[in-house]
Design a protein around this motif. Sequence first.
Motif, PDB file in Angstrom:
ATOM      1  N   ASN A 100       0.868  -1.172   0.000  1.00  0.00           N
ATOM      2  CA  ASN A 100       0.000   0.000   0.000  1.00  0.00           C
ATOM      3  C   ASN A 100       0.909   1.227   0.000  1.00  0.00           C
ATOM      4  OD1 ASN A 100      -1.577   2.210   0.697  1.00  0.00           O
ATOM      5  ND2 ASN A 100      -2.741   1.139   2.271  1.00  0.00           N
ATOM      6  N   PRO A 101       0.846   2.064  -1.050  1.00  0.00           N
ATOM      7  CA  PRO A 101       1.801   3.186  -1.140  1.00  0.00           C
ATOM      8  C   PRO A 101       1.678   4.188   0.002  1.00  0.00           C
ATOM      9  CG  PRO A 101       0.050   3.406  -2.774  1.00  0.00           C
ATOM     10  CD  PRO A 101      -0.093   2.038  -2.173  1.00  0.00           C
ATOM     11  N   ARG A 102       0.568   4.171   0.727  1.00  0.00           N
ATOM     12  CA  ARG A 102       0.386   5.093   1.855  1.00  0.00           C
ATOM     13  C   ARG A 102       0.827   4.480   3.186  1.00  0.00           C
ATOM     14  NH1 ARG A 102      -3.986   5.551  -1.378  1.00  0.00           N
ATOM     15  NH2 ARG A 102      -5.214   4.104  -0.126  1.00  0.00           N
ATOM     16  N   ALA A 103       1.258   3.219   3.141  1.00  0.00           N
ATOM     17  CA  ALA A 103       1.593   2.513   4.377  1.00  0.00           C
ATOM     18  C   ALA A 103       2.958   2.923   4.911  1.00  0.00           C
ATOM     19  CB  ALA A 103       1.576   1.007   4.144  1.00  0.00           C
ATOM     20  N   THR A 104       3.137   2.747   6.192  1.00  0.00           N
ATOM     21  CA  THR A 104       4.445   2.912   6.813  1.00  0.00           C
ATOM     22  C   THR A 104       5.140   1.555   6.874  1.00  0.00           C
ATOM     23  OG1 THR A 104       3.600   2.496   9.041  1.00  0.00           O
ATOM     24  CG2 THR A 104       3.594   4.791   8.263  1.00  0.00           C
ATOM     25  N   VAL A 105       6.429   1.589   7.132  1.00  0.00           N
ATOM     26  CA  VAL A 105       7.193   0.352   7.264  1.00  0.00           C
ATOM     27  C   VAL A 105       6.590  -0.533   8.354  1.00  0.00           C
ATOM     28  CG1 VAL A 105       9.427  -0.602   7.979  1.00  0.00           C
ATOM     29  CG2 VAL A 105       9.336   1.339   6.384  1.00  0.00           C
ATOM     30  N   GLY A 106       6.334   0.050   9.530  1.00  0.00           N
ATOM     31  CA  GLY A 106       5.751  -0.725  10.622  1.00  0.00           C
ATOM     32  C   GLY A 106       4.361  -1.228  10.286  1.00  0.00           C
ATOM     33  N   GLY A 107       3.581  -0.411   9.567  1.00  0.00           N
ATOM     34  CA  GLY A 107       2.229  -0.816   9.204  1.00  0.00           C
ATOM     35  C   GLY A 107       2.201  -1.998   8.262  1.00  0.00           C
ATOM     36  N   VAL A 108       3.140  -2.042   7.328  1.00  0.00           N
ATOM     37  CA  VAL A 108       3.220  -3.163   6.377  1.00  0.00           C
ATOM     38  C   VAL A 108       3.393  -4.485   7.124  1.00  0.00           C
ATOM     39  CG1 VAL A 108       4.784  -4.225   4.712  1.00  0.00           C
ATOM     40  CG2 VAL A 108       4.023  -1.881   4.366  1.00  0.00           C
ATOM     41  N   ILE A 109       4.290  -4.503   8.088  1.00  0.00           N
ATOM     42  CA  ILE A 109       4.570  -5.735   8.829  1.00  0.00           C
ATOM     43  C   ILE A 109       3.431  -6.049   9.794  1.00  0.00           C
ATOM     44  CG2 ILE A 109       6.216  -6.910  10.345  1.00  0.00           C
ATOM     45  CD1 ILE A 109       8.356  -4.961   9.228  1.00  0.00           C
ATOM     46  N   ALA A 110       2.917  -5.016  10.469  1.00  0.00           N
ATOM     47  CA  ALA A 110       1.817  -5.226  11.423  1.00  0.00           C
ATOM     48  C   ALA A 110       0.574  -5.765  10.728  1.00  0.00           C
ATOM     49  CB  ALA A 110       1.497  -3.923  12.146  1.00  0.00           C
ATOM     50  N   ASP A 111       0.300  -5.302   9.502  1.00  0.00           N
ATOM     51  CA  ASP A 111      -0.869  -5.789   8.774  1.00  0.00           C
ATOM     52  C   ASP A 111      -0.780  -7.286   8.507  1.00  0.00           C
ATOM     53  OD1 ASP A 111      -2.140  -3.376   8.736  1.00  0.00           O
ATOM     54  OD2 ASP A 111      -1.586  -2.863   6.669  1.00  0.00           O
TER      55      ASP A 111
END
Length: 261
Positions: A100-111
């Motif tokens: 997701n181009p709006r995601a953060t690094v932490g958000g990518v992994i947390a998702d």
Amino acid sequence: MTAPLLVARDLRCSFTSGGRHVAALDGVSLTIAPGETLGLVGGSGCGKSTLARVLTRLIAPEGGSVTFMSDDWLALGGNRLRAARRHMQMVFQDPLAAFNPRATVGGVIADALRIHAVVPGAVRSKEVARLIDRVGLPSALLGRSIRDISGGQRQRVAIARAIAVRPRLIILDEAVSALDVSVRGRILDLLVGLQRETGVAYLFISHDLAVVRAVSQRIAVMAAGRIVEEGPAAGVIAAPSSSVLVDLIGAVPRLNGIPPS
């Protein structure tokens, strides 16, 4: 004898390009054992990426079968498929398109952790921090946008996301080919270390025979939608039997005429 982790049999897939019928996969069969790295090499357009997308069910084959973890992989659907997907992950050449181009690094992994319910929500942040450290990135990156980090860092985030769900198999499609030599070496070292630590298996797809030789126990060679040669990495490179592999070896000076150690 340990049962294979993945068995593909007679996979077929075709498409039309410029009014011409192209057999991207023309009866491809292969096996991958638990904890093994199978390197898949071949020139551009030989069908490597199509095979990766068929195995991950991004596209459907016209024929053939895939058994993964003893299940009929192509027949799974609904909740069973969603649950099984965590066990087969993929890392692309440019992971930015998969994020997701709006995601953060932490958000990518947390998702990934949340979607597959890998750990309880109360410890998810701690697990994200552990994973980002495991792939050699600083925790300061966790709040950064995925678009604002380097290609090498993005590739490490992609690997962190893949291993977050504790898969049995990761398919890496030209995952290091766009990186410079020093970053490429660090990513390869990371992958080897993760395999030793977790026992994950890899299908490592590349046109670069030297890279494949560095990480693979076995090598399969593709040409025109077919597997034309397969065997232990050292033996295949020392005594190639296909013209495709002879050409690939000739294109890599440090392999040309030098048996692998």
